[in-house]
Design a protein around this motif. Structure first.
Motif, PDB file in Angstrom:
ATOM      1  N   ASN A   1       0.829  -1.212   0.000  1.00  0.00           N
ATOM      2  CA  ASN A   1       0.000   0.000   0.000  1.00  0.00           C
ATOM      3  C   ASN A   1       0.862   1.261   0.000  1.00  0.00           C
ATOM      4  N   ALA A   2       1.958   1.218   0.739  1.00  0.00           N
ATOM      5  CA  ALA A   2       2.856   2.377   0.789  1.00  0.00           C
ATOM      6  C   ALA A   2       3.475   2.644  -0.580  1.00  0.00           C
ATOM      7  N   ILE A   3       3.829   1.578  -1.292  1.00  0.00           N
ATOM      8  CA  ILE A   3       4.401   1.734  -2.634  1.00  0.00           C
ATOM      9  C   ILE A   3       3.366   2.331  -3.585  1.00  0.00           C
TER      10      ILE A   3
ATOM     11  N   THR B   1       3.779   5.847  -5.454  1.00  0.00           N
ATOM     12  CA  THR B   1       3.736   5.876  -6.923  1.00  0.00           C
ATOM     13  C   THR B   1       2.702   6.870  -7.429  1.00  0.00           C
ATOM     14  N   ASN B   2       1.575   6.967  -6.733  1.00  0.00           N
ATOM     15  CA  ASN B   2       0.481   7.832  -7.170  1.00  0.00           C
ATOM     16  C   ASN B   2       0.436   9.151  -6.399  1.00  0.00           C
ATOM     17  N   ARG B   3       1.580   9.535  -5.840  1.00  0.00           N
ATOM     18  CA  ARG B   3       1.621  10.784  -5.085  1.00  0.00           C
ATOM     19  C   ARG B   3       1.347  11.963  -6.013  1.00  0.00           C
ATOM     20  N   SER B   4       0.881  13.039  -5.440  1.00  0.00           N
ATOM     21  CA  SER B   4       0.540  14.217  -6.222  1.00  0.00           C
ATOM     22  C   SER B   4       1.780  14.877  -6.800  1.00  0.00           C
ATOM     23  N   GLY B   5       1.655  15.359  -8.028  1.00  0.00           N
ATOM     24  CA  GLY B   5       2.740  16.100  -8.648  1.00  0.00           C
ATOM     25  C   GLY B   5       2.685  17.565  -8.271  1.00  0.00           C
TER      26      GLY B   5
ATOM     27  N   ASN C   1       8.017  12.186   5.503  1.00  0.00           N
ATOM     28  CA  ASN C   1       7.484  12.047   6.862  1.00  0.00           C
ATOM     29  C   ASN C   1       6.031  11.577   6.856  1.00  0.00           C
ATOM     30  N   GLN C   2       5.232  12.127   5.922  1.00  0.00           N
ATOM     31  CA  GLN C   2       3.836  11.714   5.822  1.00  0.00           C
ATOM     32  C   GLN C   2       3.732  10.248   5.417  1.00  0.00           C
ATOM     33  N   LEU C   3       4.534   9.872   4.422  1.00  0.00           N
ATOM     34  CA  LEU C   3       4.531   8.479   3.981  1.00  0.00           C
ATOM     35  C   LEU C   3       4.955   7.550   5.113  1.00  0.00           C
ATOM     36  N   GLY C   4       6.013   7.945   5.828  1.00  0.00           N
ATOM     37  CA  GLY C   4       6.508   7.120   6.925  1.00  0.00           C
ATOM     38  C   GLY C   4       5.493   6.980   8.046  1.00  0.00           C
TER      39      GLY C   4
ATOM     40  N   MET D   1      -2.487   9.734   5.016  1.00  0.00           N
ATOM     41  CA  MET D   1      -1.906  10.069   3.723  1.00  0.00           C
ATOM     42  C   MET D   1      -2.445  11.395   3.184  1.00  0.00           C
ATOM     43  N   ARG D   2      -3.679  11.713   3.556  1.00  0.00           N
ATOM     44  CA  ARG D   2      -4.317  12.884   2.968  1.00  0.00           C
ATOM     45  C   ARG D   2      -4.593  13.970   4.006  1.00  0.00           C
ATOM     46  N   GLN D   3      -3.760  13.993   5.057  1.00  0.00           N
ATOM     47  CA  GLN D   3      -3.957  14.965   6.126  1.00  0.00           C
ATOM     48  C   GLN D   3      -3.772  16.400   5.631  1.00  0.00           C
ATOM     49  N   ARG D   4      -2.929  16.575   4.608  1.00  0.00           N
ATOM     50  CA  ARG D   4      -2.738  17.916   4.059  1.00  0.00           C
ATOM     51  C   ARG D   4      -4.051  18.439   3.463  1.00  0.00           C
TER      52      ARG D   4
END
Length: 307
Positions: A128-130, A134-138, A145-148, A196-199
């Protein structure tokens, strides 16, 4: 030139009407097609060239509309929508079915011992982390830190839930313990996605009206989007993690399975795969495409009072 394909086809949007469930379902059956994982680099590059040239107003001689849409979906299956970079193979949507088939099938097969539970929950959350990376925002990339934090929290939540429920089911019928992996996955999704979407929860996400006009950013829309994603992700897991355990519980009582227990894992993985082929696109279709990933989530048809 007579018969040449028109350059007015909008390939920036999906081929089918995304305002209907059926339109979204058709779209996601194309997006999650596992056959795209097997496409060669040459095929992917050819699709990229066709799409880029078409957007620039250059049409390949003899190109048909169906071929254009096929190239568009091949391109979308392998290249990031914001950066245009080729994505990691196992992080692509087309890899969701084969990867989850193997991982989920293994979680459902090896659920009896504590080391196996911990290992497969860790593998699942690592995958799931990968996918999230991979689909992180551009436009607004997820930080390390968020991913971790999301990875550690989701893995911990999944393992604690799985081990806790496993200890509670020791005195219950065996069929009950087969659903422990599903409960752990559901708990992890409830933790992972908001992290993941806290921002988006803090700053909001872009919202548009029914005409596509951007109205601004909305934290309320972000909450709606995240709830939809959590429900959809859990919904995707239901068929694959609820139906095979029931079937396997019945099959394992048969003399044939008792005689050949080695068939347990491949049969279970196959059942999971069959469920995922349909469950993945249909559950994705419960929400708008842009809400599934972390890049450019947009909630359509909101007016200013709803922001």
């Amino acid at each position: 030139m007579s018969g040449e394909l028109s350059t007015n086809i909008n390939i920036k949007e999906p081929r089918w009407d995304q305002g209907t469930f059926m339109g979204r379902a058709k779209h996601f059956f194309m997006v999650t097609d596992p056959r795209n994982v097997l496409l060669s680099s040459e095929t992917l590059e050819e699709a990229r060239v066709i799409v880029h040239n078409y957007r620039a107003g250059v049409v390949k001689p003899g190109l048909t509309e169906d071929e254009l849409w096929r190239a568009k979906y091949i391109y979308d299956s392998a290249f990031h929508p914001d950066t245009g970079e080729k994505m990691l193979v196992i992080g692509r949507m087309s890899a969701q079915v084969p990867m989850n088939m193997f991982i989920t099938g293994s979680m459902l097969t090896f659920y009896r011992t504590t080391p196996a539970v911990v290992f497969w929950q860790w593998v699942n959350q690592s995958f799931n982390a990968i996918v999230n990376y991979t689909n992180r925002s551009g436009d607004a990339p997820i930080t390390v830190n968020q991913l971790g934090a999301a990875y550690v929290s989701a893995t911990t939540g999944a393992v604690v839930t799985a081990l806790g429920l496993k200890s509670l089911t020791t005195r219950l019928p065996p069929i009950v313990s087969r659903f422990v992996p599903f409960a752990a996955v559901a708990a992890a999704n409830c933790i992972n996605i908001p992290f993941m979407r806290q921002r988006e929860l803090k700053y909001g996400i872009p919202v548009t009206d029914e005409n596509g006009n951007r109205l601004g950013e909305s934290a309320n829309a972000a909450k709606q989007a995240i709830v939809q994603v959590v429900v959809s992700r859990i919904g995707m897991a239901v068929p694959a993690m609820a139906i095979p355990p029931v079937i396997m519980n019945a099959l394992e009582k048969r003399a044939f399975m008792k005689r050949f227990p080695i068939l347990n894992a491949p049969i279970q993985v196959g059942l999971v795969g069959l469920c995922l082929v349909f469950a993945t696109p249909l559950c994705c279709a419960l929400q708008y495409p842009d809400l599934i990933f972390c890049h450019k989530p947009v909630v359509p048809k909101l007016n200013r009072k709803e922001i």
